[in-house]
Design an enzyme around this catalytic site. Structure first.
Site, mmCIF file in Angstrom:
data_model
loop_
_atom_site.group_PDB
_atom_site.id
_atom_site.type_symbol
_atom_site.label_atom_id
_atom_site.label_comp_id
_atom_site.label_asym_id
_atom_site.label_seq_id
_atom_site.Cartn_x
_atom_site.Cartn_y
_atom_site.Cartn_z
ATOM 1 N N ASN A 9 0.791 -1.302 -0.116
ATOM 2 C CA ASN A 9 0.080 -0.003 0.018
ATOM 3 C C ASN A 9 0.901 1.407 -0.047
ATOM 4 O O ASN A 9 1.533 1.614 1.071
ATOM 5 C CB ASN A 9 -1.022 -0.077 1.184
ATOM 6 N N GLU A 37 -3.889 2.135 -2.957
ATOM 7 C CA GLU A 37 -3.924 3.342 -2.727
ATOM 8 C C GLU A 37 -3.086 4.221 -3.734
ATOM 9 O O GLU A 37 -2.115 5.081 -3.181
ATOM 10 C CB GLU A 37 -3.607 3.807 -1.310
ATOM 11 N N ASP A 149 -4.186 -4.821 0.855
ATOM 12 C CA ASP A 149 -4.313 -4.201 2.047
ATOM 13 C C ASP A 149 -5.966 -4.588 2.575
ATOM 14 O O ASP A 149 -6.640 -4.156 1.977
ATOM 15 C CB ASP A 149 -4.343 -2.896 2.124
ATOM 16 N N ASN A 151 -7.080 -4.508 5.421
ATOM 17 C CA ASN A 151 -7.470 -3.780 6.722
ATOM 18 C C ASN A 151 -8.206 -4.677 7.648
ATOM 19 O O ASN A 151 -9.205 -4.244 8.399
ATOM 20 C CB ASN A 151 -8.754 -2.683 6.152
ATOM 21 N N ASP A 220 -1.758 -6.129 5.768
ATOM 22 C CA ASP A 220 -1.507 -6.531 4.319
ATOM 23 C C ASP A 220 -1.073 -8.076 4.259
ATOM 24 O O ASP A 220 -0.292 -8.373 5.000
ATOM 25 C CB ASP A 220 -0.166 -5.751 3.899
ATOM 26 N N ASP A 249 2.769 4.690 5.173
ATOM 27 C CA ASP A 249 2.712 4.068 6.217
ATOM 28 C C ASP A 249 2.688 2.682 6.302
ATOM 29 O O ASP A 249 2.842 2.109 7.404
ATOM 30 C CB ASP A 249 1.192 4.816 6.838
ATOM 31 N N HIS A 250 2.736 1.958 5.143
ATOM 32 C CA HIS A 250 2.665 0.742 4.807
ATOM 33 C C HIS A 250 4.053 0.157 4.412
ATOM 34 O O HIS A 250 5.032 1.141 3.922
ATOM 35 C CB HIS A 250 1.815 -0.019 3.884
#
Lengths: 261, 261
Positions: A9, A37, A149, A151, A220, A249-250
Site C-alpha cells: 500500500n 492506494e 491491504d 484492513n 496486508d 505508512d505501509h
DNA sequence: GAGCTGCATG
DNA sequence: CATGCAGCTC
C-alpha cells in the site's frame, strides 16, 4: 526456479516513486507487484516508470482516494477490474485481477470501514464476502493468490495492543469472522512461514516512533489456494522502506513460490 | 578588520532552515543577516535556531505572506518595525531597522505591486518613497545601510530580457524613477564593485533551468550612505544556495566593509 | 514552481 | 503525520 509476489500500500504512487525506485534497486524485482492506494487518475498514473523497468502494468484510479495497480514482469493473459459479481463490477478502483495461465492474482484495497457503527463498515463486510466468492469461483479452475491491504488483523498477534482494539474496524470480532469466512478456502502464506508475533505491515504515521517502538498492524496479506500454498517457499515483511525518507505508512509484504509464473 | 552584511529573501524561513544551515556552515557568518518573506507568525518563528548560532534576532511576521527578520552577531541598541512616519509605523511585517552605534541598518521587503494598473503598484511607490525619507532622516545623524528585496531592477543590465519587461512592475519606468529618487542619497554598493552585467539575485521558479540559463533579475540590493560606501571593500552575489535542494527563488547578496560594526 | 492556508482522508 | 485537493501569492 522460483518467483515472487509483493503487495504494497503505497499511499500515493506518484509520491512514492523515490521509495519504489530505491526499493527495486536494492532487491531483485518481484515478478508480480500489487499496489494499493495509488491515489491518482489513470491519465496521471506513472505508466512509463513501470514499463521502463520491464513491468507490464494495469491500473484503475481516481482523484485523491483509492486506486490499485498490478504490475508483472510477465504479461497477463487477462485483466479484470472490480469485484466480478454476475455482470456487475463494483469497486473498480479497489480491486484488480490478472490471470497468468491457470493462476489468478487478485489485488484488493479493502475499505477501512471508518467505525463499527458507520455504513462503510457494512460495505467493508460486503466487499470481503464478495471478494471471497469471486476468489472461490476462480479457484474452481486453477490456483488463486489473493493479496492486498485487507484492513483486517486476523489474530491478537497481528497488532500491538489487541486488548484496546476490540471496537476497531480492523480488529472487531465481526470483521475477523467475515474475513475468516471470505478467505476460508485459502491459506495465509505469511503466517504459514512466520508463526511468531510482532510482524507488522502498517505503522500509523500519527503514533510517534511507531516503527522503532514497533506499534503496528499486520493488515496486508498474501493468501493462496492450498495447491499454491504448498509450493510457497517463504513469506516476509520488508521493513526497510518504512524507515526511509518520505515513507508510506505501509511496507511491502512478499512471498516466493516454487516454479515459474 | 572588516564586517559583512547579507540580504536574503528566503521565501519561508522555516522551509529554508536546511539551506540557511548549509550556507552558514560553508561560510563565515555575516555580522548582519537580513531576511525577507519569512512567512510565519512571531509565535512560530525559529528564534532558537538563530540564538543557537550566536545571533541576536528581531522579527515580525504574519501568516502566509511577508515577514522580515534582522539577525546580528552584535546586539543592536535599538530596533524599530515598519516605516517610521511621524507616529505611524505602517508595513510592520515588511520593514525592520536596527541601530548599531551611529549606523542604522534598514531591511525592507518592498511590495511587488502585481501589475502597473493595480492599486498595489501605487502602494509600492508609496512604500519606496516613505522608506527613502526615513532613510534620509536616519542619515542626518550617522550612516545608513538600506538592504532588502526592493522588487526593482534599476537598469537594463539588471535583468535578462529588459526589452520585453517595460510594463513589468519591477522594471517599469515609473518604478525605476521612484526607486532612484528614494535612494538618491545612497550608493548601490554592489554595482560600485561589480560593474558588469549578468549578475542576478532572483531566478523565477517558473522559468525552466532559469539558473543554468541565467534568466534572472537583480532586485535584492545593498545601498549605503556615501561615508559608509567609501569604506565598502566588496559586494557579491552568492549563487550557491540557489542551486541546492529546495532553494528559495532568491539567493543571498553580501557586502563587506572596513572596520567593525 | 514552490511556498502558504484550510479541509478531507486514513 | 502525511497524503490529496482547491485557491492564493509571487
Amino acid at each position: 526456479m522460483s518467483w515472487t509476489v509483493a503487495t504494497f500500500n503505497v499511499n500515493s504512487v506518484r509520491s512514492r516513486l523515490p521509495i519504489l525506485e530505491r526499493w527495486l534497486d536494492n532487491n531483485s524485482k518481484p515478478d508480480v507487484l500489487c499496489l494499493q492506494e495509488t491515489k491518482t487518475q489513470d491519465e496521471t498514473f506513472p505508466l512509463e516508470w513501470f514499463t521502463d523497468r520491464g513491468y507490464s502494468v494495469s491500473f484503475r484510479g481516481q482523484k485523491s482516494y483509492n486506486g490499485v495497480a498490478l504490475a508483472s514482469l510477465k504479461e497477463p493473459s487477462e485483466v479484470v477490474f472490480g469485484l466480478v459479481d454476475g455482470d456487475l463490477r463494483p469497486f473498480d478502483t479497489r480491486a484488480i485481477s490478472a490471470r497468468f495461465g491457470s493462476l489468478w492474482v487478485v489485488n484488493t484495497y479493502v475499505p477501512q470501514g471508518k467505525s463499527i457503527d458507520h455504513d462503510d463498515y457494512g460495505v467493508k463486510q460486503d466487499f470481503l464476502l464478495k471478494t471471497g466468492s469471486m476468489v472461490s469461483t476462480m479457484a474452481e479452475e486453477g490456483e488463486v493468490l489473493w493479496v492486498g491491504d485487507m484492513n483486517v488483523a486476523p489474530q491478537e498477534m497481528d497488532l500491538t495492543n489487541p486488548k484496546t482494539k476490540g471496537n476497531h474496524v480492523c480488529f472487531h470480532s465481526v470483521i475477523k469472522e467475515v474475513f475468516a469466512r471470505a478467505s476460508s478456502d485459502l491459506v495465509d502464506v505469511f503466517r504459514k512461514h512466520r508463526p511468531d508475533p510482532g510482524e507488522f505491515s502498517f505503522w500509523d504515521y500519527r503514533v510517534k516512533d511507531a516503527l522503532s517502538r514497533n506499534i503496528g498492524w499486520r493488515i496486508d496479506h498474501i493468501l493462496a489456494s492450498p495447491g499454491l500454498a504448498d509450493r510457497s517457499l517463504d513469506s516476509w515483511v520488508d521493513r526497510e522502506p518504512r524507515s526511509w525518507e518520505k515513507p508510506s505508512d505501509h511496507t511491502p509484504v512478499l512471498a516466493s513460490f516454487e516454479g515459474v509464473i
